[in-house]
Design an enzyme around this catalytic site. Structure first.
Site, PDB file in Angstrom:
ATOM      1  N   SER A  62      44.880  35.692  34.685  1.00 61.32           N
ATOM      2  CA  SER A  62      46.184  35.693  34.747  1.00 61.32           C
ATOM      3  C   SER A  62      47.557  34.234  33.727  1.00 61.32           C
ATOM      4  CB  SER A  62      46.211  36.592  35.956  1.00 61.32           C
ATOM      5  OG  SER A  62      46.262  35.908  36.106  1.00 61.32           O
TER       6      SER A  62
ATOM      7  N   ASN B 111      37.806  32.614  37.503  1.00 58.25           N
ATOM      8  CA  ASN B 111      37.879  33.019  36.740  1.00 58.25           C
ATOM      9  C   ASN B 111      37.388  33.493  35.204  1.00 58.25           C
ATOM     10  OD1 ASN B 111      40.688  34.441  38.767  1.00 58.25           O
ATOM     11  ND2 ASN B 111      40.640  32.007  38.025  1.00 58.25           N
TER      12      ASN B 111
ATOM     13  N   LYS C  85      32.005  35.587  43.312  1.00 57.94           N
ATOM     14  CA  LYS C  85      31.763  34.018  44.613  1.00 57.94           C
ATOM     15  C   LYS C  85      30.326  34.656  44.813  1.00 57.94           C
ATOM     16  CE  LYS C  85      36.149  35.674  46.313  1.00 57.94           C
ATOM     17  NZ  LYS C  85      36.561  36.982  45.763  1.00 57.94           N
TER      18      LYS C  85
ATOM     19  N   ARG D 206      50.644  27.464  40.418  1.00 59.17           N
ATOM     20  CA  ARG D 206      50.895  29.048  41.517  1.00 59.17           C
ATOM     21  C   ARG D 206      51.860  27.988  42.849  1.00 59.17           C
ATOM     22  NH1 ARG D 206      47.325  33.433  40.848  1.00 59.17           N
ATOM     23  NH2 ARG D 206      46.230  30.897  40.852  1.00 59.17           N
TER      24      ARG D 206
ATOM     25  N   GLU E 296      35.835  42.414  44.925  1.00 62.51           N
ATOM     26  CA  GLU E 296      37.319  41.649  44.007  1.00 62.51           C
ATOM     27  C   GLU E 296      38.611  42.479  45.057  1.00 62.51           C
ATOM     28  OE1 GLU E 296      36.873  39.602  42.409  1.00 62.51           O
ATOM     29  OE2 GLU E 296      35.101  39.681  42.097  1.00 62.51           O
ATOM     30  N   GLY E 297      39.681  42.016  43.967  1.00 62.34           N
ATOM     31  CA  GLY E 297      40.766  42.420  44.770  1.00 62.34           C
ATOM     32  C   GLY E 297      41.734  42.164  45.505  1.00 62.34           C
TER      33      GLY E 297
ATOM     34  N   GLU F 168      37.685  29.194  43.036  1.00 62.47           N
ATOM     35  CA  GLU F 168      36.988  29.502  42.142  1.00 62.47           C
ATOM     36  C   GLU F 168      37.183  29.944  40.155  1.00 62.47           C
ATOM     37  OE1 GLU F 168      38.478  34.003  42.421  1.00 62.47           O
ATOM     38  OE2 GLU F 168      40.309  33.719  41.907  1.00 62.47           O
TER      39      GLU F 168
ATOM     40  N   ARG G 138      39.490  30.638  33.732  1.00 63.86           N
ATOM     41  CA  ARG G 138      40.562  29.430  34.433  1.00 63.86           C
ATOM     42  C   ARG G 138      40.236  29.288  36.071  1.00 63.86           C
ATOM     43  NH1 ARG G 138      44.912  32.590  36.315  1.00 63.86           N
ATOM     44  NH2 ARG G 138      44.431  31.792  38.297  1.00 63.86           N
TER      45      ARG G 138
ATOM     46  N   LYS H 218      34.901  34.558  52.420  1.00 60.75           N
ATOM     47  CA  LYS H 218      35.372  35.234  51.272  1.00 60.75           C
ATOM     48  C   LYS H 218      34.084  36.585  51.043  1.00 60.75           C
ATOM     49  CE  LYS H 218      37.799  32.361  48.842  1.00 60.75           C
ATOM     50  NZ  LYS H 218      37.043  30.789  46.776  1.00 60.75           N
TER      51      LYS H 218
END
Lengths: 553, 553
Positions: free
Chosen positions: B230, B225, B388, B529, B446-447, B223, B207, B442
């Site tokens: 998700s 993915n 990234k 979103r 991750e997270g 970014e 995505r 950035k």
């Protein structure tokens, strides 16, 4: 009669310990149902609450309130399970349980979770899967067909009886004296007679409930619900769930998904509502759902409103009786207007129990709607036809003949009548005192959980005889039915329980008439409900009832 | 990157107060978003918890853990809302809110309720509607088409880059020294190089996320993915929900449901998985979903497994990394077997964050799967391409040309690249210290929730310069994007909030290749979103992000 969801999770039928111990010595199932399958890997801390298991020794009047449909049944003992799941592979069960829970969540087979405060008011919050059986319940195809065949005959019977105002008033005259709720309904009915109110368009959305008597192999009617017949929305989903499970696991089980009959209850009820709306003939009118202030079974109702909107572009309005009292009015031409919207149909999912009328406000709302030109589903007459007393009167010799002409139809109806007696029949009362285990005492009072079984029947009858009052008019006696017991798997709150169970088959029927023209008279689908039949005390742990479907044998 | 559901309810992006106050003086929205619409009749006591509104002044490292996708974005200030809902009829909103909540419940647009303990483990319990926007977000059709067109090009780029092991290792060599998680991934990657592991069948379910820069009207990539993308299951339901709402209320709003593009994300992802399963070519093999031990976004995943089963008769298995470590093994031919079942595809919905690897057990599981002949979605190489640092390396001049031949494709990709820089670029670091509001820092880590904005950028850069260590390799700098702000309606836990929001568009892509044959390379649908963009402190109340769809303008 209708039910709030609480009927499913809080069903409160009580059965005397002794009568079941006499006839059904098996008592080991209790521990199985009390604890979740230990092999099942969910890290659950939930068990059946003690209150559900301990109510067997309570007096009927002490158990939880709310309308309880499963509580209306009268069940006895078993012979053999028809399909034996005792030796089933545990890994298979685990997979099926998981898949079934996922399926329920994705397909709207949900109810409000009673542990979440807002779940009875706000949709979309505090949801939990509806309680369901993991497998469809085996049921003889011939009896299923018989029940389906009866549906249009009962629909017609209800309509015919509803037109005989004198029969209704006379039959219920003694009940009126001892039952305040029936009395209020009869008052409204009388007023409608006085103003010569006619219902040209009559819509019935009924459900006739049956049990299969194991001894005689007869399909016997438990009751006829003419108001608020519940679970047309969720019941058909359970059929879909079972077909889906059997599509994937049927070969391991030796079961064929095609033996689970298609169950179009929701779409058929919605078609009937949409057709009635069309007969009313105002494209801007809405269908009013009369609902309880808190309703954890709201999704069963939402399925109907969603389908009405999606498939028929008909809008619905949800209001409590109190809201209708404050927001509703009649135009001079009799049009019912609620919240500024003209109402084509009043569809009752509340109003069947005294609990729904805590003040005069609710009775004013009921009266207002009855006076209006909106289509009532049901009208006050249809509602009264569904009372137990009328069921008992119709079972008397030569009564059906007053309403129906077709002799075959009459014979078919009569064949499904269990023994039904008034308490002024002294021979029967004597028999019931001698053999209380063969009878159920049913109070006219709505709300469920009020049936009397076993030795309590004897006690109650003796007490009524001593009193010598008219209080006996509040009850009827009914033959006790002893249905087949099956070992099955029951899902509640994410936990799989297993126990011996009994089942009740409901068949939905829709009837729509405009003056002389019958527009619709059909069976619409079915509802199977399964509940735990035994405990270590031999009583019925009726707190545990689940939605089911059927597997034709 | 993927996200657990907590990203939606606990998104933790922080924006410096000052930078937003400078550019976006509007601050009154705070109170609106803090309380539910007072006209709305739900008797809710829920408000946005204080913790969600107060995090703006916290350090990024202090905010809640978990992978946060919306947290990956960099957002700024608005010009005008494209469709203004400020004056909307309150009665209409109330009806739409109710209908939307009902729709979500009946159609499986649900998540686990964090207040119910078992809701992340057991399906069917503790469900609540997923947070969603009441209206689709206006979005220019040209930019939507542009994003769709980019999808297959990115898919191909990921595949090409994944094959250049040296490029991946070299590009990440400095990051490896300061980021333990990336280092572990690179170790596995190195071992695969050592054993000369080839992935003949390569499946990517990606995505790519974008924001529309209000100033330049440019669609800029946030970014890419490549692991655990998700919301393919739930996102497409929101499009259906919005179309359903506009079918019924569109004429009152002047909105046409046909302007909400069809969103087949779930079915297309499932088709790609089923095609890959077919390529693997063992009808008894299953697809392994690698999941977190607790997952409140499980229904997003269950939609994929349900569709795999219903439409393609492919079975799935859900296991955590720890379970795979204990139950998984490799046969001598490299076949992966978990719990006795042969695995055709390892589909990761976990494993993208260090939190998913609390012990060596989880790393062993990852390594085991990577060694196997199962198709990995993604492989370790695909995973690394989504970092990234690689995104920043690909944005360097002449790097895309190493992987793609088509000049037009390269131009299209480059057009959507925001400014991306390594921290060893001293000119850019200088500029960022001077004008921190124009940049986002950035971390490679991750997270989510780790991005640094505004004055914190200056502070962080100055600190890194003082330290003079290699710690700067843990970060990249990215141009700050200032997307359009729209006033909108956000639904969470049955309550309707309203506030100014910004949105991010994700486009799903699927890529499947078997050796030289590209079997599938397509866009699959989208994810919109939307999150609250402002508060009375001018910061981003990023705790409140909802699923949305888009309305083409």
């Amino acid at each position: 009669m209708g039910t709030s969801y609480s009927s499913c999770s809080h069903s409160t039928t009580t059965v005397s310990t002794h009568s079941l111990l006499l006839t059904h010595p098996k008592s080991s199932a209790f521990k199985q149902s009390r604890f979740p399958n230990p092999d099942f890997k969910f890290h659950s801390t939930h068990q059946i609450p003690q209150t559900h298991l301990r109510i067997m020794s309570q007096k009927p009047s002490q158990v939880l309130g709310g309308k309880v449909e499963v509580g209306e049944t009268q069940e006895g003992v078993s012979k053999r399970p028809m399909i034996d799941f005792h030796g089933i592979d545990e890994g298979l069960v685990e997979k099926m349980v998981y898949d079934a829970l996922v399926w329920s969540s994705l397909h709207g087979l949900v109810v409000g979770d009673k542990s979440v405060q807002r779940s009875g008011k706000v949709p979309g919050v505090g949801m939990v899967h509806a309680p369901f059986a993991l497998f469809p319940m085996p049921f003889p195809e011939s009896h299923w067909k018989q029940a389906y065949e009866l549906s249009p005959i009962f629909n017609e019977l209800v309509d015919r009886v509803s037109l005989d105002a004198k029969f209704l008033q006379d039959s219920l005259s003694r009940t009126k004296k001892v039952d305040a709720f029936t009395s209020r309904l009869l008052d409204i009915h009388s007023k409608m007679i006085e103003i010569n109110k006619k219902e040209d368009i009559r819509l019935g959305l009924h459900r006739s409930d049956y049990m299969l008597d194991e001894e005689t192999k007869q399909l016997l009617q438990i009751e006829m619900n003419t108001i608020s017949s519940s679970f047309p929305g969720l019941g058909c989903l359970v059929s879909d769930l079972h077909r889906s499970l059997l599509n994937h696991y049927g070969e391991y089980l030796g079961l064929d998904s095609r033996r689970v009959p298609n169950n179009p209850a929701a779409t058929r009820f919605v078609e009937a509502l949409a057709k009635a709306w069309t007969e009313y003939n105002n494209p801007r009118s809405v269908i009013l759902f009369v609902v309880q202030p808190e309703e954890r079974n709201m999704y069963d109702q939402h399925w109907l409103s969603a389908l009405l909107k999606e498939r028929h572009n008909v809008s619905t309005l949800r209001k409590t009786l109190a809201e209708i009292d404050s927001e509703g009015k009649l135009r001079s031409d009799g049009t019912l207007v609620v919240g500024g919207q003209e109402v084509a149909i009043v569809y009752f999912r509340a109003g069947y129990t005294p609990i729904d009328y805590p003040s005069e406000s609710e009775w004013r709302a009921r009266f207002l709607m009855e006076q209006s030109s909106a289509i009532k589903c049901p009208s006050i007459s249809y509602h009264l036809v569904g009372t137990k007393k009328i069921q008992q009167e119709l079972a008397k010799p030569n009564v059906l003949e007053r309403f129906l002409n077709d002799k075959e139809d009459i014979a078919k109806l009569r064949k499904c009548f269990a023994g039904l007696w008034s308490l002024d029949d002294s021979d029967i009362v004597k028999k019931a005192i001698e053999s209380p285990g063969l009878f159920v005492m049913k109070p006219q009072r709505e709300g469920g959980g009020n049936n009397i079984y076993g030795d309590d029947v004897r006690e109650a009858l003796v007490q009524l005889q001593k009193e010598g009052s008219e209080a006996d008019a509040a009850y009827i006696l009914m033959q006790r039915i002893f249905p087949t017991v099956s070992y099955t798997f029951l899902m509640r709150e994410g936990v799989c329980y297993r126990d011996d169970t009994i089942s009740e088959l409901g068949v939905y029927g829709a009837y729509l008439r405009n003056k002389d023209k019958v527009i619709l008279n059909d069976q619409c689908g079915y509802l199977m409900r399964t509940k735990v039949s035994s405990s270590d005390e031999g009583g019925v742990a009726a707190g545990f009832a689940v939605l089911d479907s059927l597997y034709l044998t």
